[in-house]
Design a protein around this motif. Sequence first.
Motif, PDB file in Angstrom:
ATOM      1  N   ALA A   1       0.846  -1.200   0.000  1.00 37.62           N
ATOM      2  CA  ALA A   1       0.000   0.000   0.000  1.00 37.62           C
ATOM      3  C   ALA A   1       0.877   1.244   0.000  1.00 37.62           C
ATOM      4  O   ALA A   1       1.872   1.304   0.727  1.00 37.62           O
ATOM      5  CB  ALA A   1      -0.921   0.008   1.210  1.00 37.62           C
ATOM      6  N   PRO A   2       0.563   2.256  -0.807  1.00 36.27           N
ATOM      7  CA  PRO A   2       1.415   3.455  -0.871  1.00 36.27           C
ATOM      8  C   PRO A   2       1.633   4.099   0.484  1.00 36.27           C
ATOM      9  O   PRO A   2       2.719   4.591   0.780  1.00 36.27           O
ATOM     10  CB  PRO A   2       0.632   4.382  -1.813  1.00 36.27           C
ATOM     11  N   GLY A   3       0.610   4.095   1.327  1.00 33.51           N
ATOM     12  CA  GLY A   3       0.729   4.711   2.642  1.00 33.51           C
ATOM     13  C   GLY A   3       1.090   3.741   3.734  1.00 33.51           C
ATOM     14  O   GLY A   3       0.971   4.062   4.917  1.00 33.51           O
ATOM     15  N   GLY A   4       1.520   2.531   3.368  1.00 33.61           N
ATOM     16  CA  GLY A   4       1.961   1.560   4.344  1.00 33.61           C
ATOM     17  C   GLY A   4       0.823   0.841   5.055  1.00 33.61           C
ATOM     18  O   GLY A   4      -0.333   0.835   4.611  1.00 33.61           O
ATOM     19  N   TYR A   5       1.164   0.233   6.160  1.00 36.01           N
ATOM     20  CA  TYR A   5       0.201  -0.574   6.910  1.00 36.01           C
ATOM     21  C   TYR A   5      -0.927   0.269   7.488  1.00 36.01           C
ATOM     22  O   TYR A   5      -2.087  -0.158   7.489  1.00 36.01           O
ATOM     23  CB  TYR A   5       0.916  -1.325   8.036  1.00 36.01           C
ATOM     24  N   LEU A   6      -0.602   1.447   7.980  1.00 32.46           N
ATOM     25  CA  LEU A   6      -1.645   2.264   8.597  1.00 32.46           C
ATOM     26  C   LEU A   6      -2.689   2.672   7.571  1.00 32.46           C
ATOM     27  O   LEU A   6      -3.887   2.659   7.865  1.00 32.46           O
ATOM     28  CB  LEU A   6      -1.032   3.488   9.266  1.00 32.46           C
ATOM     29  N   GLU A   7      -2.263   2.986   6.376  1.00 36.86           N
ATOM     30  CA  GLU A   7      -3.238   3.316   5.336  1.00 36.86           C
ATOM     31  C   GLU A   7      -4.127   2.113   5.033  1.00 36.86           C
ATOM     32  O   GLU A   7      -5.338   2.262   4.823  1.00 36.86           O
ATOM     33  CB  GLU A   7      -2.535   3.772   4.063  1.00 36.86           C
ATOM     34  N   ALA A   8      -3.540   0.911   5.022  1.00 41.55           N
ATOM     35  CA  ALA A   8      -4.337  -0.294   4.774  1.00 41.55           C
ATOM     36  C   ALA A   8      -5.385  -0.478   5.866  1.00 41.55           C
ATOM     37  O   ALA A   8      -6.540  -0.830   5.588  1.00 41.55           O
ATOM     38  CB  ALA A   8      -3.428  -1.511   4.691  1.00 41.55           C
ATOM     39  N   ALA A   9      -4.988  -0.246   7.130  1.00 41.27           N
ATOM     40  CA  ALA A   9      -5.948  -0.366   8.227  1.00 41.27           C
ATOM     41  C   ALA A   9      -7.039   0.680   8.118  1.00 41.27           C
ATOM     42  O   ALA A   9      -8.227   0.387   8.342  1.00 41.27           O
ATOM     43  CB  ALA A   9      -5.223  -0.244   9.561  1.00 41.27           C
ATOM     44  N   GLN A  10      -6.684   1.890   7.784  1.00 37.19           N
ATOM     45  CA  GLN A  10      -7.675   2.958   7.659  1.00 37.19           C
ATOM     46  C   GLN A  10      -8.641   2.676   6.516  1.00 37.19           C
ATOM     47  O   GLN A  10      -9.839   2.969   6.618  1.00 37.19           O
ATOM     48  CB  GLN A  10      -6.958   4.293   7.471  1.00 37.19           C
ATOM     49  N   GLU A  11      -8.131   2.094   5.457  1.00 38.01           N
ATOM     50  CA  GLU A  11      -9.011   1.718   4.346  1.00 38.01           C
ATOM     51  C   GLU A  11     -10.019   0.674   4.793  1.00 38.01           C
ATOM     52  O   GLU A  11     -11.208   0.750   4.477  1.00 38.01           O
ATOM     53  CB  GLU A  11      -8.180   1.176   3.186  1.00 38.01           C
ATOM     54  N   GLY A  12      -9.561  -0.313   5.564  1.00 46.42           N
ATOM     55  CA  GLY A  12     -10.471  -1.350   6.030  1.00 46.42           C
ATOM     56  C   GLY A  12     -11.503  -0.834   7.013  1.00 46.42           C
ATOM     57  O   GLY A  12     -12.644  -1.302   7.021  1.00 46.42           O
ATOM     58  N   ALA A  13     -11.106   0.139   7.842  1.00 43.55           N
ATOM     59  CA  ALA A  13     -12.012   0.649   8.871  1.00 43.55           C
ATOM     60  C   ALA A  13     -12.939   1.736   8.369  1.00 43.55           C
ATOM     61  O   ALA A  13     -13.867   2.135   9.080  1.00 43.55           O
ATOM     62  CB  ALA A  13     -11.193   1.187  10.048  1.00 43.55           C
ATOM     63  N   ALA A  14     -12.711   2.232   7.158  1.00 45.19           N
ATOM     64  CA  ALA A  14     -13.526   3.332   6.635  1.00 45.19           C
ATOM     65  C   ALA A  14     -14.978   2.880   6.472  1.00 45.19           C
ATOM     66  O   ALA A  14     -15.246   1.753   6.041  1.00 45.19           O
ATOM     67  CB  ALA A  14     -12.970   3.809   5.300  1.00 45.19           C
ATOM     68  N   PRO A  15     -15.939   3.738   6.826  1.00 41.67           N
ATOM     69  CA  PRO A  15     -17.355   3.366   6.673  1.00 41.67           C
ATOM     70  C   PRO A  15     -17.686   3.032   5.214  1.00 41.67           C
ATOM     71  O   PRO A  15     -17.312   3.760   4.294  1.00 41.67           O
ATOM     72  CB  PRO A  15     -18.090   4.634   7.127  1.00 41.67           C
TER      73      PRO A  15
END
Length: 499
Positions: A264-278
């Motif tokens: 993911a371009p923004g790393g692991y945190l971006e991947a987590a935020q993508e998954g948690a997004a409504p």
Amino acid sequence: MTAGHISTSSDTCGLSALELAAAYRDGSLSPVEAAEEVLAAIDRVNPQLNAVCLVDAEGARTAARAAEARIQEGQARGPLDGVPATIKDIFLTDGLPTFRGSRLLADAEGAADRSRYTEDAPATSATLEAGCVVVGKTTTPEFAWKGVTDSPLMGATRNPHDPALTPGGSSGGAAAAVAAGLGPLAVGTDGGGSVRIPASFTGTVALKPTYGVVPMFPSSPFGTLAHAGPMTRTVADTAAYMDALVRPDSRDWSAMPPSATVRAPGGYLEAAQEGAAPADAPLAGLRVAYSPDLGYGHNATDVEREVEGAVRALAELGAQVEQVDLGLSDPVDAFHVLWFEGAAAVLHPFGEDAVEHVDPSLRDALSRYNGYSAQDYLDAVAVRMALGKRFGALHESYDVLVTPTMPNAPFAVGSDVPPGWHSPDWTSWTPYTYIFNMTQQPALTLPCGVTDAGLPVGVQLVGPRFSDQLLVRVGAALERPLAGRVPRPRVHACSPGTP
């Protein structure tokens, strides 16, 4: 505390790492205040749990002041700057002893002289470079050899949900510390389930990354079974910590370069935020295989009930879920060859009589598992290769495999196995963890519910090698509907009445 600050000892220790970072940014809390509250919490809570085996109050205060200055100057190192963390007493730590739970090391001449310890393991240096405030080191069984946490040197670590029970192991001190509010971040090792077992038993989150994603040094005597991984209370914190831990270190020749593993371009945190997004169906298109037993395990009824609830939640999030019958045979015999050859190698430098001075259950295990030949080792490697091929084929059809993390609830502290158990081996009650050390696949565990007795249950998400960020995204999405299913532990820094 200064006027207007939100923090009190009854709430700061319950904040996640990213919540702490947000409070630092808006000025409602400082790293110095957070560090002081965690140190005070260790004084209050650790005597009940024995989670932290060494406290570095002076070092923590120095690091917290430096982090506070960076943040005030707008020079924060990243999202974890100033966040309290602990290091498992397996990782080398400059200025602090690393005893690995063993009297063989602790009783050596000059062992107490902190000046002799001058090197950081990769996970330690990565934690420090992220700006984390290391408050101490966490307990481990001797040389991290088993799935519970007790040793003749350090005694037994207890589960914050019920101190009469084990938190699991071998990263049991780390899991107990995180669960009890003694810092939101911990780093542990996992050679057969050692971050996932205690995370499941304590209602926390842990990731065993793909082998080679997080560098290791010195190399583990358990060889390519051994991984380093983050232990936290939320998937987002796990992701943020992974972004810090995934960094090059030339001392580990087997480590993969971050450019080859971070997708993911923004790393692991971006991947987590993508998954948690409504979203209506955040996991739409995800292909999930659910195996309740891998073909050879046996689960407690209430454990399987809670895991099946998590599987239904995945379907409600849009995933295409199919229960599969893998029909595998238990690879434990091959694992034992690899594992106990490593355990014997640990003791070799200490002399022929070293086995007489270690954990009696380790001594007994080595008496059962010894004398392996080169052919035995090659046969065990062949089993690993066959398993890798089998799961590689599975992941051509499915993105994620879901299993229980553990088949059973935590049991009495001080025992290697549940009461009345049919085997003395820790591997006999951890059927769903060590197999993925053999295949080197990433595996994430997160809490999904409680047993009839109110004890935590974990669900395990497994992906093909180097799908670590996918697991973080899926875990973050699944965490939302599962939130609140595991209550705060009885023994917690924020709990009223906790001594």
